[in-house]
Design a protein around this motif. Structure first.
Motif, PDB file in Angstrom:
ATOM      1  N   ASP A 186      84.942  25.417  96.454  1.00  0.00           N
ATOM      2  CA  ASP A 186      85.775  25.858  97.573  1.00  0.00           C
ATOM      3  C   ASP A 186      87.160  26.253  97.083  1.00  0.00           C
ATOM      4  N   ASN A 187      87.845  27.006  97.941  1.00  0.00           N
ATOM      5  CA  ASN A 187      89.164  27.535  97.587  1.00  0.00           C
ATOM      6  C   ASN A 187      90.272  26.504  97.819  1.00  0.00           C
ATOM      7  N   LEU A 188      90.217  25.415  97.083  1.00  0.00           N
ATOM      8  CA  LEU A 188      91.265  24.407  97.153  1.00  0.00           C
ATOM      9  C   LEU A 188      91.928  24.362  95.795  1.00  0.00           C
ATOM     10  N   VAL A 225      86.051  30.230  92.107  1.00  0.00           N
ATOM     11  CA  VAL A 225      84.946  31.092  92.546  1.00  0.00           C
ATOM     12  C   VAL A 225      85.536  32.334  93.204  1.00  0.00           C
ATOM     13  N   ASP A 226      84.891  33.452  93.015  1.00  0.00           N
ATOM     14  CA  ASP A 226      85.410  34.657  93.666  1.00  0.00           C
ATOM     15  C   ASP A 226      84.308  35.676  93.919  1.00  0.00           C
ATOM     16  N   ARG A 227      84.107  35.962  95.168  1.00  0.00           N
ATOM     17  CA  ARG A 227      83.308  37.118  95.592  1.00  0.00           C
ATOM     18  C   ARG A 227      83.590  37.296  97.086  1.00  0.00           C
ATOM     19  N   ILE A 228      83.840  38.490  97.500  1.00  0.00           N
ATOM     20  CA  ILE A 228      84.096  38.731  98.923  1.00  0.00           C
ATOM     21  C   ILE A 228      82.752  38.912  99.627  1.00  0.00           C
ATOM     22  N   VAL A 229      82.502  38.010 100.586  1.00  0.00           N
ATOM     23  CA  VAL A 229      81.202  37.955 101.271  1.00  0.00           C
ATOM     24  C   VAL A 229      81.457  37.845 102.778  1.00  0.00           C
ATOM     25  N   MET A 290      95.916  31.446  90.186  1.00  0.00           N
ATOM     26  CA  MET A 290      95.987  32.908  90.194  1.00  0.00           C
ATOM     27  C   MET A 290      95.192  33.468  91.372  1.00  0.00           C
ATOM     28  N   LYS A 291      93.993  32.935  91.550  1.00  0.00           N
ATOM     29  CA  LYS A 291      93.136  33.483  92.605  1.00  0.00           C
ATOM     30  C   LYS A 291      93.659  33.110  93.984  1.00  0.00           C
ATOM     31  N   LEU A 292      94.037  31.851  94.166  1.00  0.00           N
ATOM     32  CA  LEU A 292      94.518  31.420  95.492  1.00  0.00           C
ATOM     33  C   LEU A 292      95.818  32.127  95.859  1.00  0.00           C
ATOM     34  N   LEU A 294      97.187  34.953  94.536  1.00  0.00           N
ATOM     35  CA  LEU A 294      97.200  36.421  94.581  1.00  0.00           C
ATOM     36  C   LEU A 294      96.158  36.909  95.585  1.00  0.00           C
ATOM     37  N   LEU A 295      94.890  36.559  95.364  1.00  0.00           N
ATOM     38  CA  LEU A 295      93.849  37.074  96.268  1.00  0.00           C
ATOM     39  C   LEU A 295      93.939  36.432  97.654  1.00  0.00           C
ATOM     40  N   ASN A 296      93.753  35.107  97.721  1.00  0.00           N
ATOM     41  CA  ASN A 296      93.645  34.486  99.043  1.00  0.00           C
ATOM     42  C   ASN A 296      94.956  34.559  99.825  1.00  0.00           C
ATOM     43  N   ALA A 297      96.081  34.468  99.126  1.00  0.00           N
ATOM     44  CA  ALA A 297      97.371  34.555  99.828  1.00  0.00           C
ATOM     45  C   ALA A 297      97.522  35.916 100.500  1.00  0.00           C
ATOM     46  N   SER A 298      97.260  36.975  99.756  1.00  0.00           N
ATOM     47  CA  SER A 298      97.453  38.306 100.354  1.00  0.00           C
ATOM     48  C   SER A 298      96.363  38.590 101.393  1.00  0.00           C
ATOM     49  N   HIS A 299      95.170  38.033 101.168  1.00  0.00           N
ATOM     50  CA  HIS A 299      94.087  38.175 102.146  1.00  0.00           C
ATOM     51  C   HIS A 299      94.516  37.568 103.483  1.00  0.00           C
ATOM     52  N   SER A 300      95.051  36.328 103.435  1.00  0.00           N
ATOM     53  CA  SER A 300      95.480  35.662 104.670  1.00  0.00           C
ATOM     54  C   SER A 300      96.629  36.438 105.314  1.00  0.00           C
ATOM     55  N   HIS A 363      82.637  45.171 105.980  1.00  0.00           N
ATOM     56  CA  HIS A 363      83.207  44.989 107.315  1.00  0.00           C
ATOM     57  C   HIS A 363      83.710  43.543 107.390  1.00  0.00           C
ATOM     58  N   HIS A 364      84.794  43.280 106.675  1.00  0.00           N
ATOM     59  CA  HIS A 364      85.295  41.907 106.581  1.00  0.00           C
ATOM     60  C   HIS A 364      86.371  41.730 107.633  1.00  0.00           C
ATOM     61  N   ARG A 365      86.050  40.978 108.666  1.00  0.00           N
ATOM     62  CA  ARG A 365      86.960  40.918 109.818  1.00  0.00           C
ATOM     63  C   ARG A 365      88.215  40.088 109.539  1.00  0.00           C
ATOM     64  N   GLN A 368      87.851  36.655 110.829  1.00  0.00           N
ATOM     65  CA  GLN A 368      87.110  35.684 110.021  1.00  0.00           C
ATOM     66  C   GLN A 368      88.042  35.003 109.003  1.00  0.00           C
ATOM     67  N   ILE A 369      88.869  35.800 108.360  1.00  0.00           N
ATOM     68  CA  ILE A 369      89.754  35.245 107.314  1.00  0.00           C
ATOM     69  C   ILE A 369      90.877  34.408 107.952  1.00  0.00           C
ATOM     70  N   ALA A 370      91.229  34.766 109.195  1.00  0.00           N
ATOM     71  CA  ALA A 370      92.301  34.040 109.895  1.00  0.00           C
ATOM     72  C   ALA A 370      91.899  32.607 110.266  1.00  0.00           C
ATOM     73  N   GLN A 375      94.292  24.680 107.219  1.00  0.00           N
ATOM     74  CA  GLN A 375      93.716  24.139 105.990  1.00  0.00           C
ATOM     75  C   GLN A 375      93.996  25.040 104.789  1.00  0.00           C
ATOM     76  N   LYS A 376      94.201  26.320 105.069  1.00  0.00           N
ATOM     77  CA  LYS A 376      94.314  27.291 103.974  1.00  0.00           C
ATOM     78  C   LYS A 376      95.755  27.506 103.506  1.00  0.00           C
ATOM     79  N   LEU A 377      96.699  27.482 104.462  1.00  0.00           N
ATOM     80  CA  LEU A 377      98.086  27.825 104.119  1.00  0.00           C
ATOM     81  C   LEU A 377      98.647  27.041 102.930  1.00  0.00           C
ATOM     82  N   HIS A 379      97.334  25.839 100.273  1.00  0.00           N
ATOM     83  CA  HIS A 379      96.838  26.294  98.973  1.00  0.00           C
ATOM     84  C   HIS A 379      97.257  27.728  98.673  1.00  0.00           C
ATOM     85  N   ARG A 380      97.332  28.538  99.714  1.00  0.00           N
ATOM     86  CA  ARG A 380      97.495  29.975  99.508  1.00  0.00           C
ATOM     87  C   ARG A 380      98.957  30.418  99.490  1.00  0.00           C
ATOM     88  N   LEU A 381      99.752  29.853 100.421  1.00  0.00           N
ATOM     89  CA  LEU A 381     101.112  30.371 100.603  1.00  0.00           C
ATOM     90  C   LEU A 381     102.195  29.337 100.304  1.00  0.00           C
TER      91      LEU A 381
HETATM   92  C1  CS2 Z   1      88.840  34.681 102.402  1.00  0.00           C
HETATM   93  C2  CS2 Z   1      87.924  34.197 101.279  1.00  0.00           C
HETATM   94  O1  CS2 Z   1      87.833  33.911 104.380  1.00  0.00           O
HETATM   95  C3  CS2 Z   1      88.782  33.785 103.621  1.00  0.00           C
HETATM   96  O2  CS2 Z   1      89.693  32.994 103.831  1.00  0.00           O
HETATM   97  O3  CS2 Z   1      90.139  34.784 101.920  1.00  0.00           O
HETATM   98  O4  CS2 Z   1      86.701  33.777 101.761  1.00  0.00           O
HETATM   99  C4  CS2 Z   1      87.751  35.267 100.202  1.00  0.00           C
HETATM  100  O5  CS2 Z   1      87.008  36.350 100.681  1.00  0.00           O
HETATM  101  C5  CS2 Z   1      87.071  34.690  98.983  1.00  0.00           C
HETATM  102  O6  CS2 Z   1      87.797  33.579  98.539  1.00  0.00           O
HETATM  103  C6  CS2 Z   1      86.962  35.727  97.892  1.00  0.00           C
HETATM  104  O7  CS2 Z   1      86.531  35.121  96.724  1.00  0.00           O
END
Ligand code: CS2
Length: 489
Positions: A186-188, A225-229, A290-292, A294-300, A363-365, A368-370, A375-377, A379-381
C-alpha cells in the motif's frame, strides 16, 4: 460463454493466456485485498514467473468484507483479463496466478486456516491506507478503532487485517510453523515498518508474549508499488467482452507502466521476483518517498482541484495546461525534500508521470483518487510541507492542494451540488465544515486542528496562513482561477 479453464482455448489467438499447467500451481501467497490494483500488479508478476517456470506458487486472493470479487471470479476459475490501455491501443492478457478467492468476513475460520498453512510463505496486502486501522499521522495502531476493539474481544473471528494476520501468526506459533513474511503493498510511507509496528502493537494487546514473538520473528519488508489502475466500469466490461468473444465478470484496466521495488528480506523464502523485473533493494525508503511525494501528491492535487473545476478524469484535467503546470509545480516543490541514490533522474521521473497522467485511454476519475484523503494527505503532502518548513522554504503549491482537499470535504461543489465524499472521517469533516461555514479564515484553521491528520504541523503559523490563503482563493474565484493565479504568483 464465460471465461474459465474450459473456455480458454476458445479465445481469439492474439490474446495471451497462462502458458503453464495451472493444476501444478500450489498456493504460496495469501493476498489480503484482492482488488483491481493487486490483480494488475503483483498477480501479473506471479503470472510472469509461472510462465517462465521460475515459481510454482500461486495466490489465494482474499477480500476482508465484500464478496464482489469472489462472486465474479469463482465461476471463472479465478481467471480474469488485464486490459492494458494506451493511446496506441489495448492489449488483453488472461492471468492465471490466482487460484482461489476467500471472503474473510464470511469465513474467518477458513481464512485463518489458509494463512496458517505451512505452504504459505508470504501474506501480502493491498488493503488501502484505512485498512491498517492506524492513525495516519503517527503510524500507531488506533486502539479505539471499532474493528480493533472487536478483534481484541474476538481473536478467532476477527474483521480487520491486523486481526486476521495476528490470528494466523498466533496459530502458526502454537503449531510450531515459522511465520510468513508480511508484504505491505500500500501507498504508506515506510509501509513495512508501519505494518510491523501495527501487528506488534495488536499482538501485544492480545498477550505480551505474542507481541514479543511477532517483534522478534515476523519480517515485514517495505515495498514501493506503482501502476495506475482505474476502477473497472460497465463500459470496460463490455469492451473486454467484445475483444474476448466471451464474458469476464471483472476484468481490470491498467496503464502499460508497472514498477515494484521490494526490500529483500524474506526469511521464509520468496520466488525469484527479479526475473520478472522486480527491483530488489536493501532500503526502499527513498523510492517510496519519491513515488508518494511526486506521483501520489500531484495525483491527489489534480484530483481535488480538478474535481472542483468540473473535470471527471485525470486525463481530462491534464488537457488543461494550467492544471498540468500545477502538477509539475507540486513535484518541483517536493523534489528538494527527497534524498535519492546517486544517478536518480528525478526530472525524468517527473516528466514521465505527467505523460502517464495524460494517458487518454484511461478513465481514471478524480472522484476515485479523492477518496480517503484523511488517510492519504499525511503520506503524500504533509511530509513534504513539514520538511520544507524545516528548511525555511515556501509551501504555497502544496498549501493550495491541501486547500483543495478542504474545499472538497465540505461536500458541496462550486455550484452548490453535493459531493459524495468517501472518507472514514467524512462525517467529522462535514460537521467541522458546517460549523465553520464557507469562510476560509474559519474553515482552514478548524480542519488543521484535526490532529489525527495534521498532528503538530497543523499548528504551524506559516502553514496555517498559506493554507488559509489557498482556501480563500478557492472560495473567491473557484479552482480554475486559483490554479491560474498560482501560476502567476
Ligand atoms: C491514486 C493511486 O487512488 C489514488 O489515490 O493516487 O491509486 C495511484 O494511481 C497509484 O498509487 C499509482 O501507482
Amino acid at each position: 460463454m464465460r471465461l474459465s479453464n474450459t473456455s480458454l482455448d476458445r479465445l481469439p489467438s492474439q490474446i495471451r493466456r497462462p502458458g503453464y499447467d495451472r493444476t501444478r500451481v500450489t498456493p504460496g501467497i495469501v493476498h489480503l485485498g484482492i482488488g483491481a490494483f493487486h490483480r494488475a500488479h503483483q498477480a501479473v508478476v506471479m503470472d510472469d514467473l509461472l510462465a517462465t517456470g521460475a515459481t510454482d506458487w500461486g495466490i489465494i486472493g482474499t477480500s476482508l468484507r465484500s464478496s464482489d470479487t469472489y462472486d465474479a471470479l469463482a465461476p471463472q476459475d479465478c481467471l480474469y483479463t488485464v486490459a492494458v490501455r494506451s493511446g496506441a491501443g489495448t492489449e488483453h492478457r488472461i492471468i492465471g496466478a490466482v487460484l482461489e478467492t476467500v471472503v474473510a468476513r464470511e469465513n474467518p475460520a477458513q481464512m485463518i486456516a489458509r494463512m496458517a498453512d505451512p505452504a504459505i510463505r508470504i501474506v501480502s496486502l493491498t488493503i488501502t491506507e484505512k485498512g491498517y486501522c492506524h492513525t495516519p499521522q503517527t503510524g500507531e495502531l488506533n486502539t479505539d478503532h471499532s474493528d480493533i476493539v472487536h478483534d481484541l474481544a474476538n481473536p478467532d473471528t476477527p474483521r480487520s487485517a491486523p486481526g486476521f494476520i495476528v490470528a494466523a501468526l498466533a496459530r502458526r506459533r502454537e503449531l510450531g510453523i515459522a511465520p510468513f513474511t508480511v508484504l505491505s503493498c500500500d501507498n504508506l510511507s515506510a509501509n513495512g515498518h508501519t505494518v510491523k509496528r501495527i501487528l506488534t502493537q495488536f499482538a501485544s494487546l492480545r498477550s505480551p508474549e505474542l507481541g514479543q514473538w511477532v517483534a522478534d520473528n515476523v519480517a515485514c519488508p517495505s515495498t514501493m508499488v506503482d501502476r495506475i489502475v482505474p476502477e473497472t466500469t460497465d463500459a470496460d466490461r463490455a469492451a473486454v467482452a467484445t475483444e474476448l468473444g466471451m464474458t469476464d465478470a471483472w476484468p481490470v484496466i491498467s496503464e502499460p507502466f508497472t514498477q515494484w521495488i521490494v526490500e529483500d528480506h524474506f526469511p521464509a523464502g520468496r520466488p525469484d521476483f527479479a526475473s520478472a523485473g522486480v527491483q530488489l533493494v536493501a532500503d526502499v525508503t527513498p523510492f517510496e518517498h519519491m513515488k508518494l511525494r511526486l506521483l501520489n501528491a500531484s495525483h491527489s492535487a489534480l484530483a481535488y482541484l480538478g474535481y472542483l473545476a468540473g473535470y471527471e478524469t485525470i486525463a481530462a484535467v491534464m488537457t488543461d495546461d494550467r492544471f498540468a503546470a500545477f502538477a509539475r509545480g507540486v513535484m518541483e516543490e517536493s523534489a528538494p525534500t527527497l534524498s535519492m541514490p546517486a544517478g536518480t533522474d528525478l526530472a525524468g521521473y517527473s516528466a514521465s508521470l505527467l505523460t502517464r497522467f495524460a494517458n487518454p485511454a484511461l478513465h481514471h476519475r478524480t472522484w476515485q483518487i479523492a477518496m480517503d484523503g484523511s488517510q492519504k494527505l499525511p503520506h503524500r503532502l504533509l511530509g513534504t510541507m513539514q520538511d520544507r518548513l524545516r528548511l525555511g522554504l515556501p509551501i504555497d503549491t502544496h498549501a493550495l492542494a491541501v486547500a483543495g482537499w478542504m474545499r472538497y470535504v465540505t461536500a458541496r461543489d462550486e455550484k452548490g451540488q453535493v459531493i459524495d465524499v468517501r472518507d472514514p472521517l467524512a462525517a467529522e469533516l462535514a460537521a467541522i465544515a458546517a460549523k465553520a461555514g464557507p469562510v476560509a479564515a474559519r474553515l482552514a484553521p478548524a480542519l488543521l486542528d484535526v490532529r489525527s491528520i495534521f498532528g503538530e504541523l497543523g499548528a504551524d503559523p506559516r502553514l496555517r496562513s498559506a493554507v488559509t490563503r489557498g482556501l480563500a482563493n478557492l472560495y473567491d474565484g473557484g479552482a480554475r482561477q486559483a490554479v491560474q493565479a498560482w501560476r502567476a504568483a
